[in-house]
Design a protein around this motif. Structure first.
Motif, PDB file in Angstrom:
ATOM      1  N   SER A  92      -6.893   6.816  -0.193  1.00 14.93           N
ATOM      2  CA  SER A  92      -6.292   8.036  -0.295  1.00 14.93           C
ATOM      3  C   SER A  92      -5.410   8.149   0.895  1.00 14.93           C
ATOM      4  O   SER A  92      -3.952   8.669   0.459  1.00 14.93           O
ATOM      5  N   GLU A  93      -5.666   7.798   2.196  1.00 15.15           N
ATOM      6  CA  GLU A  93      -4.697   7.908   3.142  1.00 15.15           C
ATOM      7  C   GLU A  93      -3.655   6.693   3.033  1.00 15.15           C
ATOM      8  O   GLU A  93      -2.405   6.903   3.367  1.00 15.15           O
ATOM      9  N   SER A  94      -3.791   5.489   2.256  1.00 15.02           N
ATOM     10  CA  SER A  94      -2.784   4.625   2.080  1.00 15.02           C
ATOM     11  C   SER A  94      -2.088   5.021   1.119  1.00 15.02           C
ATOM     12  O   SER A  94      -0.659   4.971   1.186  1.00 15.02           O
ATOM     13  N   LEU A  95      -2.364   5.793   0.246  1.00 13.39           N
ATOM     14  CA  LEU A  95      -1.422   6.534  -0.886  1.00 13.39           C
ATOM     15  C   LEU A  95      -0.207   7.361  -0.425  1.00 13.39           C
ATOM     16  O   LEU A  95       0.845   7.380  -0.509  1.00 13.39           O
ATOM     17  N   LYS A  96      -0.880   8.137   0.618  1.00 10.56           N
ATOM     18  CA  LYS A  96      -0.249   9.297   1.398  1.00 10.56           C
ATOM     19  C   LYS A  96       0.898   8.306   2.159  1.00 10.56           C
ATOM     20  O   LYS A  96       1.904   8.940   2.487  1.00 10.56           O
ATOM     21  N   SER A  97       0.573   7.200   2.636  1.00 10.30           N
ATOM     22  CA  SER A  97       1.439   6.535   3.787  1.00 10.30           C
ATOM     23  C   SER A  97       2.616   5.861   2.881  1.00 10.30           C
ATOM     24  O   SER A  97       3.109   5.080   3.736  1.00 10.30           O
ATOM     25  N   GLY A  98       2.297   5.715   1.298  1.00 12.11           N
ATOM     26  CA  GLY A  98       3.689   5.066   0.762  1.00 12.11           C
ATOM     27  C   GLY A  98       2.858   3.939  -0.250  1.00 12.11           C
ATOM     28  O   GLY A  98       4.048   3.415  -1.115  1.00 12.11           O
ATOM     29  N   ALA A  99       1.779   3.810  -0.243  1.00  8.77           N
ATOM     30  CA  ALA A  99       1.421   2.892  -1.277  1.00  8.77           C
ATOM     31  C   ALA A  99       1.479   3.442  -2.659  1.00  8.77           C
ATOM     32  O   ALA A  99       1.409   4.617  -2.808  1.00  8.77           O
ATOM     33  N   LYS A 100       1.629   2.577  -3.698  1.00  8.65           N
ATOM     34  CA  LYS A 100       1.709   3.111  -5.153  1.00  8.65           C
ATOM     35  C   LYS A 100       0.804   2.899  -6.039  1.00  8.65           C
ATOM     36  O   LYS A 100       0.389   3.740  -6.859  1.00  8.65           O
ATOM     37  N   ASN A 101      -0.311   2.049  -5.473  1.00 11.84           N
ATOM     38  CA  ASN A 101      -1.454   1.792  -6.365  1.00 11.84           C
ATOM     39  C   ASN A 101      -2.539   1.177  -5.667  1.00 11.84           C
ATOM     40  O   ASN A 101      -2.257   0.706  -4.363  1.00 11.84           O
ATOM     41  N   PHE A 102      -3.814   0.953  -6.123  1.00 14.93           N
ATOM     42  CA  PHE A 102      -4.790  -0.185  -5.271  1.00 14.93           C
ATOM     43  C   PHE A 102      -5.542  -0.946  -6.536  1.00 14.93           C
ATOM     44  O   PHE A 102      -5.469  -0.779  -7.736  1.00 14.93           O
ATOM     45  N   ILE A 103      -5.949  -2.067  -5.742  1.00 14.59           N
ATOM     46  CA  ILE A 103      -6.883  -2.970  -6.373  1.00 14.59           C
ATOM     47  C   ILE A 103      -8.131  -2.979  -6.043  1.00 14.59           C
ATOM     48  O   ILE A 103      -8.253  -3.254  -4.708  1.00 14.59           O
ATOM     49  N   LEU A 104      -9.315  -2.988  -6.545  1.00 17.08           N
ATOM     50  CA  LEU A 104     -10.420  -2.976  -5.929  1.00 17.08           C
ATOM     51  C   LEU A 104     -11.053  -4.495  -5.814  1.00 17.08           C
ATOM     52  O   LEU A 104     -10.759  -5.079  -7.160  1.00 17.08           O
ATOM     53  N   LYS A 105     -11.492  -4.706  -4.889  1.00 14.24           N
ATOM     54  CA  LYS A 105     -12.192  -6.209  -4.933  1.00 14.24           C
ATOM     55  C   LYS A 105     -13.438  -6.287  -5.779  1.00 14.24           C
ATOM     56  O   LYS A 105     -14.237  -5.311  -5.803  1.00 14.24           O
ATOM     57  N   PRO A 106     -14.035  -7.428  -6.434  1.00 22.23           N
ATOM     58  CA  PRO A 106     -13.031  -8.443  -6.419  1.00 22.23           C
ATOM     59  C   PRO A 106     -11.974  -8.527  -7.303  1.00 22.23           C
ATOM     60  O   PRO A 106     -11.839  -7.865  -8.035  1.00 22.23           O
ATOM     61  N   ILE A 107     -11.110  -9.188  -6.639  1.00 18.50           N
ATOM     62  CA  ILE A 107      -9.708  -9.302  -7.374  1.00 18.50           C
ATOM     63  C   ILE A 107      -9.648 -10.321  -8.574  1.00 18.50           C
ATOM     64  O   ILE A 107     -10.158 -11.365  -8.211  1.00 18.50           O
ATOM     65  N   THR A 108      -9.152  -9.821  -9.806  1.00 15.64           N
ATOM     66  CA  THR A 108      -9.103 -10.740 -10.837  1.00 15.64           C
ATOM     67  C   THR A 108      -7.442 -11.005 -11.360  1.00 15.64           C
ATOM     68  O   THR A 108      -6.815  -9.889 -10.964  1.00 15.64           O
ATOM     69  N   GLU A 109      -7.303 -11.838 -12.055  1.00 14.87           N
ATOM     70  CA  GLU A 109      -5.763 -11.898 -12.403  1.00 14.87           C
ATOM     71  C   GLU A 109      -5.570 -10.723 -13.615  1.00 14.87           C
ATOM     72  O   GLU A 109      -4.341 -10.188 -13.561  1.00 14.87           O
ATOM     73  N   GLU A 110      -6.710 -10.268 -14.202  1.00 12.85           N
ATOM     74  CA  GLU A 110      -6.602  -9.094 -15.163  1.00 12.85           C
ATOM     75  C   GLU A 110      -6.387  -7.808 -14.304  1.00 12.85           C
ATOM     76  O   GLU A 110      -5.429  -6.987 -14.979  1.00 12.85           O
TER      77      GLU A 110
END
Length: 135
Positions: A92-110
């Motif tokens: 939430s803090e990241s999105l307020k700082s200007g991030a547009k989205n997020f990916i939850l680990k584990p990261i996959t190509e999909e």
């Protein structure tokens, strides 16, 4: 093709993300192992950076701190945070700082492909492939 900066303190994650981006037809133009290095790269890279993947928790400078500084340097760049379970408040803090989205680990190509499609309509995966009529 997107020009990408991958930021993560874990080498294995940087390498996996680079492979996924390459497989999806994009180009990783640089990697950084912490937020401070990412900020410096954003000041010095001459190629246009379209997308940055940013780990939240890193030594020297967090992803949130780096995001705030990078958005001052490159206001139009899309930043996607990489996060672990239990970091909802940081997301939430990241999105307020200007991030547009997020990916939850584990990261996959999909997961990566889905987030890219959400940010860039031209890369959105078609739900159903159109059939070609050969008659």
């Amino acid at each position: 093709m997107l020009n990408v900066l991958v930021v993560d303190d874990a080498l294995v994650i940087r390498k996996n993300l680079t492979k996924f981006f390459n497989d999806l037809g994009h180009k990783v133009i640089a990697e950084a192992k912490n937020g401070a290095e990412a900020v410096e790269l954003c000041k010095t890279i001459t190629e246009k950076i379209d997308l940055i993947t940013m780990d939240i928790t890193m030594p020297e400078m967090t992803g949130i701190e780096a995001t705030k500084l990078i958005k001052e340097i490159l206001p139009d760049v899309n930043i996607v945070m990489i996060t672990s379970h239990g970091q909802e408040e940081l997301v939430s803090e990241s999105l307020k700082s200007g991030a547009k989205n997020f990916i939850l680990k584990p990261i996959t190509e999909e997961k990566l492909e889905h987030v890219i499609g959400a940010l860039y309509s031209e890369y959105a995966k078609k739900e159903e492939d159109e059939l070609i009529d050969e008659d």
